[in-house]
Design a protein around this motif. Structure first.
Motif, PDB file in Angstrom:
ATOM      1  N   LEU B  15       0.841  -1.197   0.000  1.00 45.63           N
ATOM      2  CA  LEU B  15       0.000   0.000   0.000  1.00 45.63           C
ATOM      3  C   LEU B  15       0.876   1.246   0.000  1.00 45.63           C
ATOM      4  O   LEU B  15       1.849   1.333   0.758  1.00 45.63           O
ATOM      5  CB  LEU B  15      -0.944   0.028   1.211  1.00 45.63           C
ATOM      6  CG  LEU B  15      -2.008   1.112   1.021  1.00 45.63           C
ATOM      7  CD1 LEU B  15      -3.146   0.625   0.143  1.00 45.63           C
ATOM      8  CD2 LEU B  15      -2.547   1.627   2.323  1.00 45.63           C
ATOM      9  N   PRO B  39       5.003   1.711  10.228  1.00 44.33           N
ATOM     10  CA  PRO B  39       4.158   2.009   9.064  1.00 44.33           C
ATOM     11  C   PRO B  39       4.719   3.191   8.282  1.00 44.33           C
ATOM     12  O   PRO B  39       5.603   3.906   8.773  1.00 44.33           O
ATOM     13  CB  PRO B  39       2.810   2.361   9.689  1.00 44.33           C
ATOM     14  CG  PRO B  39       3.101   2.771  11.075  1.00 44.33           C
ATOM     15  CD  PRO B  39       4.342   2.039  11.493  1.00 44.33           C
ATOM     16  N   MET B  40       4.196   3.408   7.105  1.00 44.48           N
ATOM     17  CA  MET B  40       4.787   4.405   6.200  1.00 44.48           C
ATOM     18  C   MET B  40       4.862   5.819   6.766  1.00 44.48           C
ATOM     19  O   MET B  40       5.660   6.617   6.296  1.00 44.48           O
ATOM     20  CB  MET B  40       4.033   4.425   4.872  1.00 44.48           C
ATOM     21  CG  MET B  40       2.597   4.878   4.985  1.00 44.48           C
ATOM     22  SD  MET B  40       1.863   5.104   3.373  1.00 44.48           S
ATOM     23  CE  MET B  40       0.944   3.592   3.178  1.00 44.48           C
ATOM     24  N   CYS B  41       4.060   6.134   7.784  1.00 45.75           N
ATOM     25  CA  CYS B  41       4.114   7.502   8.345  1.00 45.75           C
ATOM     26  C   CYS B  41       5.303   7.675   9.294  1.00 45.75           C
ATOM     27  O   CYS B  41       5.690   8.803   9.593  1.00 45.75           O
ATOM     28  CB  CYS B  41       2.812   7.872   9.033  1.00 45.75           C
ATOM     29  SG  CYS B  41       2.396   6.837  10.447  1.00 45.75           S
ATOM     30  N   GLY B  68       4.952  -6.806   4.809  1.00 48.31           N
ATOM     31  CA  GLY B  68       5.034  -7.108   6.251  1.00 48.31           C
ATOM     32  C   GLY B  68       5.009  -5.884   7.139  1.00 48.31           C
ATOM     33  O   GLY B  68       5.185  -5.991   8.352  1.00 48.31           O
ATOM     34  N   HIS B  69       4.810  -4.737   6.544  1.00 47.53           N
ATOM     35  CA  HIS B  69       4.773  -3.473   7.285  1.00 47.53           C
ATOM     36  C   HIS B  69       3.415  -2.781   7.063  1.00 47.53           C
ATOM     37  O   HIS B  69       2.818  -2.918   5.987  1.00 47.53           O
ATOM     38  CB  HIS B  69       5.843  -2.496   6.784  1.00 47.53           C
ATOM     39  CG  HIS B  69       7.250  -2.859   7.138  1.00 47.53           C
ATOM     40  ND1 HIS B  69       7.860  -4.006   6.683  1.00 47.53           N
ATOM     41  CD2 HIS B  69       8.184  -2.199   7.880  1.00 47.53           C
ATOM     42  CE1 HIS B  69       9.103  -4.038   7.148  1.00 47.53           C
ATOM     43  NE2 HIS B  69       9.327  -2.958   7.882  1.00 47.53           N
ATOM     44  N   GLY B  70       2.996  -2.005   8.031  1.00 46.95           N
ATOM     45  CA  GLY B  70       1.819  -1.137   7.893  1.00 46.95           C
ATOM     46  C   GLY B  70       0.627  -1.841   7.283  1.00 46.95           C
ATOM     47  O   GLY B  70       0.205  -2.906   7.733  1.00 46.95           O
ATOM     48  N   ASP B  71       0.087  -1.265   6.226  1.00 46.44           N
ATOM     49  CA  ASP B  71      -1.124  -1.796   5.600  1.00 46.44           C
ATOM     50  C   ASP B  71      -0.822  -2.779   4.471  1.00 46.44           C
ATOM     51  O   ASP B  71      -1.757  -3.256   3.805  1.00 46.44           O
ATOM     52  CB  ASP B  71      -1.968  -0.636   5.051  1.00 46.44           C
ATOM     53  CG  ASP B  71      -2.550   0.200   6.169  1.00 46.44           C
ATOM     54  OD1 ASP B  71      -3.091  -0.400   7.111  1.00 46.44           O
ATOM     55  OD2 ASP B  71      -2.451   1.435   6.118  1.00 46.44           O
ATOM     56  N   SER B  72       0.436  -3.040   4.199  1.00 46.78           N
ATOM     57  CA  SER B  72       0.769  -3.996   3.139  1.00 46.78           C
ATOM     58  C   SER B  72       0.516  -5.424   3.608  1.00 46.78           C
ATOM     59  O   SER B  72       0.372  -5.678   4.801  1.00 46.78           O
ATOM     60  CB  SER B  72       2.235  -3.818   2.708  1.00 46.78           C
ATOM     61  OG  SER B  72       2.365  -2.590   2.014  1.00 46.78           O
ATOM     62  N   SER B  73       0.506  -6.345   2.658  1.00 45.32           N
ATOM     63  CA  SER B  73       0.259  -7.739   3.026  1.00 45.32           C
ATOM     64  C   SER B  73       1.479  -8.331   3.733  1.00 45.32           C
ATOM     65  O   SER B  73       2.553  -7.725   3.754  1.00 45.32           O
ATOM     66  CB  SER B  73      -0.076  -8.550   1.769  1.00 45.32           C
ATOM     67  OG  SER B  73       1.032  -8.555   0.894  1.00 45.32           O
ATOM     68  N   GLY B  74       1.291  -9.512   4.287  1.00 47.92           N
ATOM     69  CA  GLY B  74       2.403 -10.208   4.936  1.00 47.92           C
ATOM     70  C   GLY B  74       2.589  -9.816   6.386  1.00 47.92           C
ATOM     71  O   GLY B  74       1.930  -8.915   6.899  1.00 47.92           O
ATOM     72  N   ASN B 186       6.628  -0.462  19.150  1.00 49.06           N
ATOM     73  CA  ASN B 186       5.955  -0.889  17.937  1.00 49.06           C
ATOM     74  C   ASN B 186       6.331  -2.306  17.503  1.00 49.06           C
ATOM     75  O   ASN B 186       5.546  -2.984  16.868  1.00 49.06           O
ATOM     76  CB  ASN B 186       6.268   0.094  16.794  1.00 49.06           C
ATOM     77  CG  ASN B 186       5.619  -0.346  15.499  1.00 49.06           C
ATOM     78  OD1 ASN B 186       4.398  -0.396  15.418  1.00 49.06           O
ATOM     79  ND2 ASN B 186       6.417  -0.715  14.524  1.00 49.06           N
ATOM     80  N   GLN B 190       5.717  -8.097  17.723  1.00 52.98           N
ATOM     81  CA  GLN B 190       5.770  -8.694  16.384  1.00 52.98           C
ATOM     82  C   GLN B 190       6.882  -9.746  16.331  1.00 52.98           C
ATOM     83  O   GLN B 190       7.805  -9.725  17.136  1.00 52.98           O
ATOM     84  CB  GLN B 190       6.036  -7.609  15.330  1.00 52.98           C
ATOM     85  CG  GLN B 190       4.941  -6.542  15.273  1.00 52.98           C
ATOM     86  CD  GLN B 190       5.054  -5.658  14.038  1.00 52.98           C
ATOM     87  OE1 GLN B 190       4.946  -6.109  12.924  1.00 52.98           O
ATOM     88  NE2 GLN B 190       5.273  -4.366  14.261  1.00 52.98           N
TER      89      GLN B 190
END
Lengths: 264, 273
Positions: B15, B39-41, B68-74, B186, B190
């Motif tokens: 994303l 996440p990207m922010c 594997g980060h933020g709203d992306s898959s994985g 964060n 995980q």
């Protein structure tokens, strides 16, 4: 299905994500999330993403978004306040209701940590909420747990020259800061809300201890309230075991409460 | 103008948020990655603030959540150096379609190292790193020598629970996590594959920073007036773990504001070259 959406509030763009289950019965629940002071729609340990994925599997629609000034949405943090966060929430809820149109659904509001400061005031609006979920709610706090990073000295924002206060790596304006440090009538509003309520606490979270005691002592007086304590968990459920329990308990509760609607 | 988009490649769904200049004039394109696991922010919305300033200078900007980060898959446990390289390439190839000659990338921590490698692509005009990982491979090896390569919950790799002052965490391991761009609050819940640490023990991994002629590196440095310094490929040397401890990103809005201003200036200077 994970669908990005964007809506406009006051000529600024808000970016959000909708988790939509592949299979869903008419009248199934929609959970709307409001997170804490300087969070984002993904949140620590991707807890919102994990909840969204579980919601999808469980036939629940889940909506998470960034308020203006936070995460990836437009505007700067120093330009916003609790008031704009409530405006943003109402705009997103209106968007959700527009998407659902005449389809029956039950709306649940989820407030995480001090996200309750947005979630609870939303109950006063005409949005027909079926239930309230609070993760690590802070209605009362002992002074020793007040965040030491609460700013005391003002600065000028370099471009606008507005008076702002440094807060971690951000600037916060005076109105927002004042709204943030003064607790309002949230607890009373929570008590008065007549629909089902779920509060989840971490067993090792000093920040919510006073709230837990208060709610737990008075639980019989609070209509439709259920409290869950996750042993040893911290404020943000920073362990996969705690996160899983938090998410499973919440999803099960939402399904139980809205069962009638799902069967229709 | 901002919008969200999916970049889909090899069954990975990334994303992104793109920022498009209001003027519709595009002088160049910039890909931004956050610190590892974020996440990207990024922390304090650092990368979002950077994107906004760049778009005002008529740059097209893409903030991207790696796999594997933020709203992306994985999930984070599936992330390897190879997957990060792939994601960088996916983003950069997308930007190449936006602007042919002025494509830049900005990354923090480990992501800066990934972009140093990506800078070898001919269409990349420049890469900027904020506190890239520049630690002697032997130090990394020693730090994780008792940890077998595998997938671990971060709280098991680095136990501790005092997130406010971080007093009960191992200082060196915490500094290492900060160096890759992670934040304890964060990442702690995980899972991570320590194969990444192993790959960073390779001599060549840090060497890329030294030979990246298109690179400009910003390092936190309390002795400088602005609290950071810029270093080019020829000047770069190994840093200690302590250099990253609570310094990988300074949580002071003015520090971040000035750094963003300087990053924008250095990019715009190269655009105009």
């Amino acid at each position: 299905m994970q669908v990005p959406f964007q809506i406009e509030v006051g000529c600024n763009t808000i970016l959000g994500i909708l988790h939509i289950p592949a299979k869903r019965a008419p009248g199934s629940p929609v959970v709307f999330m409001s997170y804490g002071l300087n969070g984002n729609r993904v949140d620590n340990n991707r807890i919102s993403v994990a909840f969204g994925r579980k919601a999808e599997e469980s036939g629940i629609i889940f909506c998470r978004f960034d308020y203006r000034g936070l995460g990836v949405s437009e505007k700067d943090f120093w330009e916003i306040s609790m008031t704009t966060k409530i405006e943003d929430s109402l705009a997103v809820i209106e968007f959700l209701k527009g998407c659902m149109q005449a389809e029956k659904h039950s709306l649940f509001i989820l407030g995480f940590s001090d996200g309750l400061r947005i979630a609870v005031p939303l109950l006063k609006h005409d949005i027909d909420v079926s239930g309230l979920i609070l993760w690590s709610p802070i209605f009362f706090i002992e002074t020793k747990y007040v965040d030491s990073s609460i700013p005391k000295k003002f600065e000028r924002e370099p471009v606008s020259k507005e008076v702002v206060f440094p807060f971690k790596g951000l600037w916060i304006n005076q109105k927002h800061l004042r709204q943030q440090v003064v607790l309002g009538t949230e607890y009373e509003d929570f008590r008065k809300f007549s629909k089902p309520k779920l509060s989840v606490f971490g067993g090792n979270d000093p920040a919510t201890l006073a709230t837990f005691k208060q709610i737990n002592n008075g639980v019989s007086d609070i209509h439709g309230a259920k409290n869950i304590m996750i042993p040893d968990a911290d404020h943000l459920y920073s362990g996969s075991k705690w996160t899983q329990q938090l998410i499973t308990e919440t999803v099960n509760w939402v399904k139980d409460v809205s069962e009638g609607s799902i069967d229709k | 103008m901002i919008t969200q988009k999916w970049l889909v490649k090899n069954n990975k769904y990334l994303l992104g948020v793109s920022h498009y200049p209001d003027s519709r004039i595009i002088k160049g394109a910039v890909l931004i990655f956050p610190g590892f696991s974020l996440p990207m922010c990024d922390v304090d919305y650092f990368t979002t603030k950077l994107a906004r300033r760049l778009v005002k200078k008529e740059m097209y900007v893409l903030q991207l959540d790696p796999f594997g980060h933020g709203d992306s898959s994985g999930s984070l446990s599936e992330v390897t150096l190879e997957s990060l390289r792939d994601d960088a390439l996916t983003g950069l190839e997308y930007l190449q379609k936006i602007h042919k000659s002025n494509v830049f990338c900005v990354g923090r921590g480990l992501m800066a190292n990934i972009f140093a490698e990506a800078a070898e692509l001919p269409f990349i005009k420049g890469t900027i790193g904020i506190n890239p990982v520049c630690i002697d491979p032997d130090v990394i090896k020693k730090l994780w020598e008792k940890t077998e390569v595998g997938v671990y919950e971060c709280s098991k790799l680095l136990p501790g629970s005092e997130y406010s002052n971080l007093t009960d965490f191992s200082r060196d391991k915490l500094a290492f996590f900060e160096a890759i761009g992670a934040r304890m609050r964060n990442i702690h819940g995980q899972y991570i594959n320590t194969e990444i640490f192993k790959a960073m023990e390779d001599e060549g991994f840090m060497e890329v920073l030294k030979r990246c002629g298109k690179g400009l590196w910003f390092f936190t440095d309390g002795t400088c007036a602005k609290g950071y310094k810029t270093v080019t490929a020829g000047e770069i040397g190994c840093r200690t773990l302590d250099d990253y401890y609570k310094k990988a990103i300074v949580r002071n809005p003015l520090w971040q504001f000035n750094l963003i201003e300087d990053i924008c200036e250095s990019i715009m200077k190269r655009v105009e070259d």
